[in-house]
Write a protein that holds these residues in place. Sequence first.
Motif, PDB file in Angstrom:
ATOM      1  N   ASP A  82       0.697  -1.227   0.094  1.00  0.00           N
ATOM      2  CA  ASP A  82       0.008   0.060  -0.112  1.00  0.00           C
ATOM      3  C   ASP A  82       0.715   1.119  -0.164  1.00  0.00           C
ATOM      4  O   ASP A  82       0.643   2.215  -0.816  1.00  0.00           O
ATOM      5  CB  ASP A  82      -1.090   0.056   0.975  1.00  0.00           C
ATOM      6  CG  ASP A  82      -1.789   1.185   1.182  1.00  0.00           C
ATOM      7  OD1 ASP A  82      -2.889   1.248   0.443  1.00  0.00           O
ATOM      8  OD2 ASP A  82      -1.652   1.837   1.947  1.00  0.00           O
ATOM      9  N   VAL A 137      -4.874   3.450  -8.941  1.00  0.00           N
ATOM     10  CA  VAL A 137      -5.144   2.663  -7.951  1.00  0.00           C
ATOM     11  C   VAL A 137      -6.346   2.907  -7.368  1.00  0.00           C
ATOM     12  O   VAL A 137      -6.973   3.837  -6.747  1.00  0.00           O
ATOM     13  CB  VAL A 137      -4.059   2.608  -6.881  1.00  0.00           C
ATOM     14  CG1 VAL A 137      -4.278   1.617  -5.736  1.00  0.00           C
ATOM     15  CG2 VAL A 137      -2.478   2.543  -7.425  1.00  0.00           C
ATOM     16  N   THR A 169      -9.688   0.368  -4.956  1.00  0.00           N
ATOM     17  CA  THR A 169     -10.051  -0.917  -4.299  1.00  0.00           C
ATOM     18  C   THR A 169     -11.630  -0.980  -4.398  1.00  0.00           C
ATOM     19  O   THR A 169     -12.308  -0.114  -4.580  1.00  0.00           O
ATOM     20  CB  THR A 169      -9.587  -0.990  -2.916  1.00  0.00           C
ATOM     21  OG1 THR A 169     -10.150   0.162  -2.193  1.00  0.00           O
ATOM     22  CG2 THR A 169      -8.070  -0.725  -2.910  1.00  0.00           C
ATOM     23  N   TYR A 216     -10.463  -6.480  -3.532  1.00  0.00           N
ATOM     24  CA  TYR A 216      -9.442  -6.509  -4.369  1.00  0.00           C
ATOM     25  C   TYR A 216      -8.925  -5.161  -4.519  1.00  0.00           C
ATOM     26  O   TYR A 216      -9.465  -4.091  -4.232  1.00  0.00           O
ATOM     27  CB  TYR A 216      -9.426  -6.946  -5.937  1.00  0.00           C
ATOM     28  CG  TYR A 216      -9.851  -8.502  -5.965  1.00  0.00           C
ATOM     29  CD1 TYR A 216      -8.722  -9.269  -6.099  1.00  0.00           C
ATOM     30  CD2 TYR A 216     -11.076  -9.038  -5.947  1.00  0.00           C
ATOM     31  CE1 TYR A 216      -8.800 -10.618  -6.169  1.00  0.00           C
ATOM     32  CE2 TYR A 216     -11.317 -10.345  -6.215  1.00  0.00           C
ATOM     33  CZ  TYR A 216     -10.230 -11.180  -6.208  1.00  0.00           C
ATOM     34  OH  TYR A 216     -10.450 -12.749  -6.426  1.00  0.00           O
ATOM     35  N   CYS A 217      -7.497  -4.697  -4.708  1.00  0.00           N
ATOM     36  CA  CYS A 217      -6.599  -3.802  -4.966  1.00  0.00           C
ATOM     37  C   CYS A 217      -6.428  -3.583  -6.423  1.00  0.00           C
ATOM     38  O   CYS A 217      -6.100  -4.951  -6.965  1.00  0.00           O
ATOM     39  CB  CYS A 217      -5.755  -3.366  -4.470  1.00  0.00           C
ATOM     40  SG  CYS A 217      -4.515  -2.044  -4.765  1.00  0.00           S
ATOM     41  N   ARG A 236      -4.625  -7.074 -10.579  1.00  0.00           N
ATOM     42  CA  ARG A 236      -5.385  -6.759  -9.187  1.00  0.00           C
ATOM     43  C   ARG A 236      -4.711  -7.879  -8.226  1.00  0.00           C
ATOM     44  O   ARG A 236      -4.148  -8.947  -8.757  1.00  0.00           O
ATOM     45  CB  ARG A 236      -6.609  -7.248  -9.298  1.00  0.00           C
ATOM     46  CG  ARG A 236      -7.349  -8.597  -9.863  1.00  0.00           C
ATOM     47  CD  ARG A 236      -8.736  -8.722  -9.692  1.00  0.00           C
ATOM     48  NE  ARG A 236      -9.048 -10.110  -9.927  1.00  0.00           N
ATOM     49  CZ  ARG A 236     -10.313 -10.607 -10.020  1.00  0.00           C
ATOM     50  NH1 ARG A 236     -11.292  -9.681  -9.735  1.00  0.00           N
ATOM     51  NH2 ARG A 236     -10.565 -12.058 -10.083  1.00  0.00           N
ATOM     52  N   LYS A 249      -6.835  -7.692  -1.248  1.00  0.00           N
ATOM     53  CA  LYS A 249      -6.605  -6.534  -0.398  1.00  0.00           C
ATOM     54  C   LYS A 249      -5.755  -6.870   0.655  1.00  0.00           C
ATOM     55  O   LYS A 249      -5.117  -6.053   1.346  1.00  0.00           O
ATOM     56  CB  LYS A 249      -7.894  -5.863   0.035  1.00  0.00           C
ATOM     57  CG  LYS A 249      -8.389  -5.005  -0.984  1.00  0.00           C
ATOM     58  CD  LYS A 249      -9.731  -4.412  -0.658  1.00  0.00           C
ATOM     59  CE  LYS A 249      -9.786  -3.602   0.685  1.00  0.00           C
ATOM     60  NZ  LYS A 249     -11.228  -2.992   1.185  1.00  0.00           N
ATOM     61  N   LEU A 301      -2.116  -5.997   0.746  1.00  0.00           N
ATOM     62  CA  LEU A 301      -1.819  -4.257   0.593  1.00  0.00           C
ATOM     63  C   LEU A 301      -0.938  -4.017   2.040  1.00  0.00           C
ATOM     64  O   LEU A 301      -0.061  -3.216   1.939  1.00  0.00           O
ATOM     65  CB  LEU A 301      -3.103  -3.586   0.652  1.00  0.00           C
ATOM     66  CG  LEU A 301      -3.776  -3.324  -0.536  1.00  0.00           C
ATOM     67  CD1 LEU A 301      -4.957  -2.604  -0.624  1.00  0.00           C
ATOM     68  CD2 LEU A 301      -2.689  -2.742  -1.455  1.00  0.00           C
TER      69      LEU A 301
END
Length: 348
Positions: free
Chosen positions: A109, A130, A132, A136-137, A209, A212, A215
């Motif tokens: 992150d 970026v 989210t 997902y990011c 992707r 998350k 991150l």
Amino acid sequence: MNGAEHNAGVTWYEQDERYLAAHYQPGLLLDLLLTRNISSHKVLRGTGLFYDDILAGSSRLSVRQLRQLISNGEKISASGDLSFRWGQLLWPGHYGLPSQLLQHAGCLDQALTVLGQYRRQLSPLLVPRVFTDRDYCYVQWLDACGLGEQKRFMVETAMTALSSYSRWQSRQPLPWEYGFSYAQPRTYEQYRTHLGGTLYFDLGVDVMRIPKAWLHEPWPQASATAFRVAARHLHYEPPQPGSGFSEAVYQHLLQHIQQPLSLAETAEHFGMSSATFKRKLQRHDTHFQHLQDQVRLHASLYCLHILGWSNEQLAQYLQFNDLTNFRRAFRRWCGRTPGESRQLFLQI
């Protein structure tokens, strides 16, 4: 600089502006080619640079010159892996304080934030956007300054760079997935070799992707002290224009997506006549309708697949009078209907 400044403080750089330090990322690409025992004159042909210029450590080159170097490299390197090998070397790099921030980032992150804040130094050709959702990011790669035929090469480079860098920092491969706006290329095996993971082509967008949960996973070789010192020094450096011209137009159209702008209105915002604006877009290997379609497609894909909107909601949001016109426009943007796009994304 060649870039103009809008009265609201919007600044940009252009394809012919010499702002790229030749001994940074271009120098890495040059080194990869010189290892093949090829004359530097052949590698640099048409760029307007000599090897001694790069060794001096003070030369700058433009996007157009770098595109010529990439084109030369693709002709010289017939293996199809040059972009991937360049990407493996790209970050954290030796690009001053921004590279120090990348080297000492504490987690993914934090690294993505650094890439966004200092992308003119770290990712000057492709913008990392970026965002989210619940699970997902996403990292979308957007053309900043008109890459033309070299865009696919740079997408391969950028995705490899982020994958390799995050693997180095975390000391393990991360579960990235990769989506590409273009059809599966002949060099598909290079994607499998250098990216691995799951690959999707012909999506209409270039995006990575990752779940998350990754991150904020701590990176073992981070230094919070070194990171804070580099960030403090960067705070006192003068700000630089962060957007390429194509990107600046894209962002302006995106901000007004619910009030579709004409070419004349957009040209006025950038302080130009319509004729000058069109010529400038042409010099950046794009045109107004392409950028407008791209903005609407990317917004549509986000709303359909990330937010879960219906066709009716999206058509209303984009100011279409009826669903038939929206479906027709969506097919023109990406070659499939919204329903077909949903089916494709359900398989991901």
